[in-house]
Design a protein around this motif. Structure first.
Motif, PDB file in Angstrom:
ATOM      1  N   VAL A 194       0.890  -1.216   0.173  1.00  0.00           N
ATOM      2  CA  VAL A 194      -0.024  -0.024   0.017  1.00  0.00           C
ATOM      3  C   VAL A 194       0.780   1.336   0.066  1.00  0.00           C
ATOM      4  CG1 VAL A 194      -1.893   1.344   1.402  1.00  0.00           C
ATOM      5  CG2 VAL A 194      -2.084  -1.076   1.016  1.00  0.00           C
ATOM      6  N   PHE A 195       1.906   1.435   0.808  1.00  0.00           N
ATOM      7  CA  PHE A 195       2.771   2.426   0.839  1.00  0.00           C
ATOM      8  C   PHE A 195       3.950   2.343  -0.013  1.00  0.00           C
ATOM      9  CE2 PHE A 195       0.300   2.297   4.794  1.00  0.00           C
ATOM     10  CZ  PHE A 195      -0.196   3.648   4.658  1.00  0.00           C
ATOM     11  N   ALA A 196       3.988   1.583  -1.131  1.00  0.00           N
ATOM     12  CA  ALA A 196       5.066   1.571  -2.087  1.00  0.00           C
ATOM     13  C   ALA A 196       5.522   2.802  -2.493  1.00  0.00           C
ATOM     14  CB  ALA A 196       4.728   0.457  -3.266  1.00  0.00           C
ATOM     15  N   ALA A 197       4.455   3.525  -2.918  1.00  0.00           N
ATOM     16  CA  ALA A 197       4.834   5.065  -3.576  1.00  0.00           C
ATOM     17  C   ALA A 197       5.615   6.025  -2.615  1.00  0.00           C
ATOM     18  CB  ALA A 197       3.467   5.571  -3.915  1.00  0.00           C
ATOM     19  N   LEU A 198       5.614   5.596  -1.217  1.00  0.00           N
ATOM     20  CA  LEU A 198       6.384   6.066  -0.280  1.00  0.00           C
ATOM     21  C   LEU A 198       7.746   5.438  -0.181  1.00  0.00           C
ATOM     22  CD1 LEU A 198       3.651   6.923   2.565  1.00  0.00           C
ATOM     23  CD2 LEU A 198       4.243   8.210   0.016  1.00  0.00           C
ATOM     24  N   ASP A 199       8.098   4.567  -0.974  1.00  0.00           N
ATOM     25  CA  ASP A 199       9.234   4.023  -1.111  1.00  0.00           C
ATOM     26  C   ASP A 199       9.753   2.922   0.258  1.00  0.00           C
ATOM     27  OD1 ASP A 199      11.649   3.048  -2.150  1.00  0.00           O
ATOM     28  OD2 ASP A 199      12.982   4.632  -1.558  1.00  0.00           O
ATOM     29  N   ILE A 200       8.486   2.734   0.694  1.00  0.00           N
ATOM     30  CA  ILE A 200       8.504   1.478   2.169  1.00  0.00           C
ATOM     31  C   ILE A 200       8.849   0.466   1.632  1.00  0.00           C
ATOM     32  CG2 ILE A 200       7.161   0.943   4.045  1.00  0.00           C
ATOM     33  CD1 ILE A 200       7.732   3.799   3.969  1.00  0.00           C
ATOM     34  N   ALA A 219       4.592  11.492   2.499  1.00  0.00           N
ATOM     35  CA  ALA A 219       4.479  11.184   1.137  1.00  0.00           C
ATOM     36  C   ALA A 219       5.388  12.371   0.220  1.00  0.00           C
ATOM     37  CB  ALA A 219       3.326  10.945   0.682  1.00  0.00           C
ATOM     38  N   PRO A 220       6.231  11.902  -0.636  1.00  0.00           N
ATOM     39  CA  PRO A 220       6.945  13.010  -1.205  1.00  0.00           C
ATOM     40  C   PRO A 220       6.176  13.771  -2.268  1.00  0.00           C
ATOM     41  CG  PRO A 220       7.087  10.689  -2.475  1.00  0.00           C
ATOM     42  CD  PRO A 220       6.327  10.531  -1.211  1.00  0.00           C
ATOM     43  N   SER A 221       4.874  13.530  -2.703  1.00  0.00           N
ATOM     44  CA  SER A 221       3.971  14.438  -3.464  1.00  0.00           C
ATOM     45  C   SER A 221       2.668  14.007  -3.205  1.00  0.00           C
ATOM     46  CB  SER A 221       4.529  14.061  -4.899  1.00  0.00           C
ATOM     47  OG  SER A 221       4.008  12.737  -5.314  1.00  0.00           O
ATOM     48  N   ARG A 222       1.839  14.885  -3.772  1.00  0.00           N
ATOM     49  CA  ARG A 222       0.273  14.607  -3.705  1.00  0.00           C
ATOM     50  C   ARG A 222       0.211  13.303  -4.511  1.00  0.00           C
ATOM     51  NH1 ARG A 222      -2.926  20.187  -3.777  1.00  0.00           N
ATOM     52  NH2 ARG A 222      -2.070  21.100  -1.930  1.00  0.00           N
ATOM     53  N   ALA A 223       0.686  13.008  -5.677  1.00  0.00           N
ATOM     54  CA  ALA A 223       0.493  12.023  -6.503  1.00  0.00           C
ATOM     55  C   ALA A 223       1.058  10.861  -5.714  1.00  0.00           C
ATOM     56  CB  ALA A 223       1.380  11.936  -7.717  1.00  0.00           C
ATOM     57  N   ALA A 224       1.775  10.650  -4.834  1.00  0.00           N
ATOM     58  CA  ALA A 224       2.155   9.578  -4.018  1.00  0.00           C
ATOM     59  C   ALA A 224       0.915   9.127  -2.961  1.00  0.00           C
ATOM     60  CB  ALA A 224       3.527   9.864  -3.310  1.00  0.00           C
ATOM     61  N   VAL A 225       0.426  10.329  -2.413  1.00  0.00           N
ATOM     62  CA  VAL A 225      -0.599  10.128  -1.651  1.00  0.00           C
ATOM     63  C   VAL A 225      -1.893   9.407  -2.487  1.00  0.00           C
ATOM     64  CG1 VAL A 225      -2.414  11.231  -0.279  1.00  0.00           C
ATOM     65  CG2 VAL A 225      -0.058  12.099  -0.029  1.00  0.00           C
ATOM     66  N   HIS A 270      -3.096  22.725   8.211  1.00  0.00           N
ATOM     67  CA  HIS A 270      -2.919  23.694   7.448  1.00  0.00           C
ATOM     68  C   HIS A 270      -3.074  23.739   6.062  1.00  0.00           C
ATOM     69  CE1 HIS A 270       0.576  21.750   5.291  1.00  0.00           C
ATOM     70  NE2 HIS A 270       1.001  21.136   6.387  1.00  0.00           N
ATOM     71  N   ALA A 271      -3.077  24.756   5.071  1.00  0.00           N
ATOM     72  CA  ALA A 271      -3.537  25.057   3.720  1.00  0.00           C
ATOM     73  C   ALA A 271      -3.211  24.069   2.847  1.00  0.00           C
ATOM     74  CB  ALA A 271      -3.330  26.373   3.526  1.00  0.00           C
ATOM     75  N   GLY A 272      -1.763  23.365   3.132  1.00  0.00           N
ATOM     76  CA  GLY A 272      -1.262  22.761   2.155  1.00  0.00           C
ATOM     77  C   GLY A 272      -0.922  21.363   2.735  1.00  0.00           C
ATOM     78  N   TYR A 273      -1.892  20.615   3.579  1.00  0.00           N
ATOM     79  CA  TYR A 273      -2.027  19.443   4.141  1.00  0.00           C
ATOM     80  C   TYR A 273      -2.836  18.537   3.440  1.00  0.00           C
ATOM     81  CZ  TYR A 273      -1.834  15.920   8.154  1.00  0.00           C
ATOM     82  OH  TYR A 273      -1.789  14.820   8.864  1.00  0.00           O
ATOM     83  N   TYR A 274      -2.262  17.639   2.518  1.00  0.00           N
ATOM     84  CA  TYR A 274      -3.039  16.622   1.706  1.00  0.00           C
ATOM     85  C   TYR A 274      -2.579  15.249   2.199  1.00  0.00           C
ATOM     86  CZ  TYR A 274      -4.566  14.770  -2.545  1.00  0.00           C
ATOM     87  OH  TYR A 274      -5.516  13.922  -3.520  1.00  0.00           O
ATOM     88  N   GLY A 275      -3.934  14.601   2.598  1.00  0.00           N
ATOM     89  CA  GLY A 275      -3.655  13.242   3.251  1.00  0.00           C
ATOM     90  C   GLY A 275      -4.798  12.434   2.722  1.00  0.00           C
ATOM     91  N   ALA A 291      -1.058   8.637   4.995  1.00  0.00           N
ATOM     92  CA  ALA A 291       0.133   9.029   3.846  1.00  0.00           C
ATOM     93  C   ALA A 291      -0.405  10.608   3.925  1.00  0.00           C
ATOM     94  CB  ALA A 291      -0.078   8.330   2.506  1.00  0.00           C
ATOM     95  N   VAL A 292       0.742  11.393   4.017  1.00  0.00           N
ATOM     96  CA  VAL A 292       0.607  12.693   3.834  1.00  0.00           C
ATOM     97  C   VAL A 292       1.562  13.623   3.258  1.00  0.00           C
ATOM     98  CG1 VAL A 292       1.368  13.254   6.522  1.00  0.00           C
ATOM     99  CG2 VAL A 292       0.169  15.045   5.249  1.00  0.00           C
ATOM    100  N   HIS A 293       1.152  14.558   2.577  1.00  0.00           N
ATOM    101  CA  HIS A 293       2.083  15.379   1.949  1.00  0.00           C
ATOM    102  C   HIS A 293       1.797  16.927   2.325  1.00  0.00           C
ATOM    103  CE1 HIS A 293       5.230  17.041  -0.957  1.00  0.00           C
ATOM    104  NE2 HIS A 293       3.917  18.027  -1.639  1.00  0.00           N
ATOM    105  N   HIS A 294       2.997  17.567   2.504  1.00  0.00           N
ATOM    106  CA  HIS A 294       2.848  19.071   3.192  1.00  0.00           C
ATOM    107  C   HIS A 294       3.605  19.678   1.989  1.00  0.00           C
ATOM    108  CE1 HIS A 294       1.992  17.552   7.251  1.00  0.00           C
ATOM    109  NE2 HIS A 294       3.065  16.879   7.123  1.00  0.00           N
TER     110      HIS A 294
END
Length: 129
Positions: A22-28, A72-78, A103-108, A121-124
């Motif tokens: 599930v978290f392969a996009a985060l390089d786990i 997460a390194p990006s929103r796409a990874a989330v 916060h305004a840029g919290y994407y999860g 998974a969260v990208h800031h």
């Protein structure tokens, strides 16, 4: 600040399979595996190769869910985590979106792992300057 976190699991192999898929996009990925008298212990890492997240056998079978947020390194990874979770049949608690209350840029995205934990998974994204 966090060096490592160890979670008890009713099925260590299932937990490791869930997180690495599930978290392969985060390089786990799995980086260490140790058979102990108490049972299997597995360490997972991100891009740095250091085992920050560990799974081991249940010590106490009581209710003990935790909340774990993985960077997460990006929103796409989330979004990729969300897709992988759905494909794995995981319960999606909250699909990916902005969370302006944090916060305004919290994407999860928020999920339930095989042991009932709330994992995210969260990208800031922060404003420039």
């Amino acid at each position: 600040m966090l060096d490592h976190l160890a979670l008890q699991s009713g099925d260590v192999e299932a937990a490791v399979a869930f997180y690495t898929r599930v978290f392969a996009a985060l390089d786990i990925r799995e980086v260490m595996r140790v058979e102990r008298r108490e049972g299997l212990v597995v360490g997972l890492s991100g891009a740095d190769g250091f085992p920050h997240l560990w799974f081991g056998p249940l010590v106490d079978p009581g209710i003990r869910p935790v909340h774990l947020a993985l960077t997460a390194p990006s929103r796409a990874a989330v979004d990729a985590v969300h897709t992988a979770a759905r494909e794995a049949g995981a319960e999606v608690l909250h699909p990916p979106r902005l969370w302006p209350e944090y916060h305004a840029g919290y994407y999860g995205v928020f999920l339930r792992d095989p042991d009932g934990n709330n994992v995210e998974a969260v990208h800031h994204t922060f404003p420039a300057g």
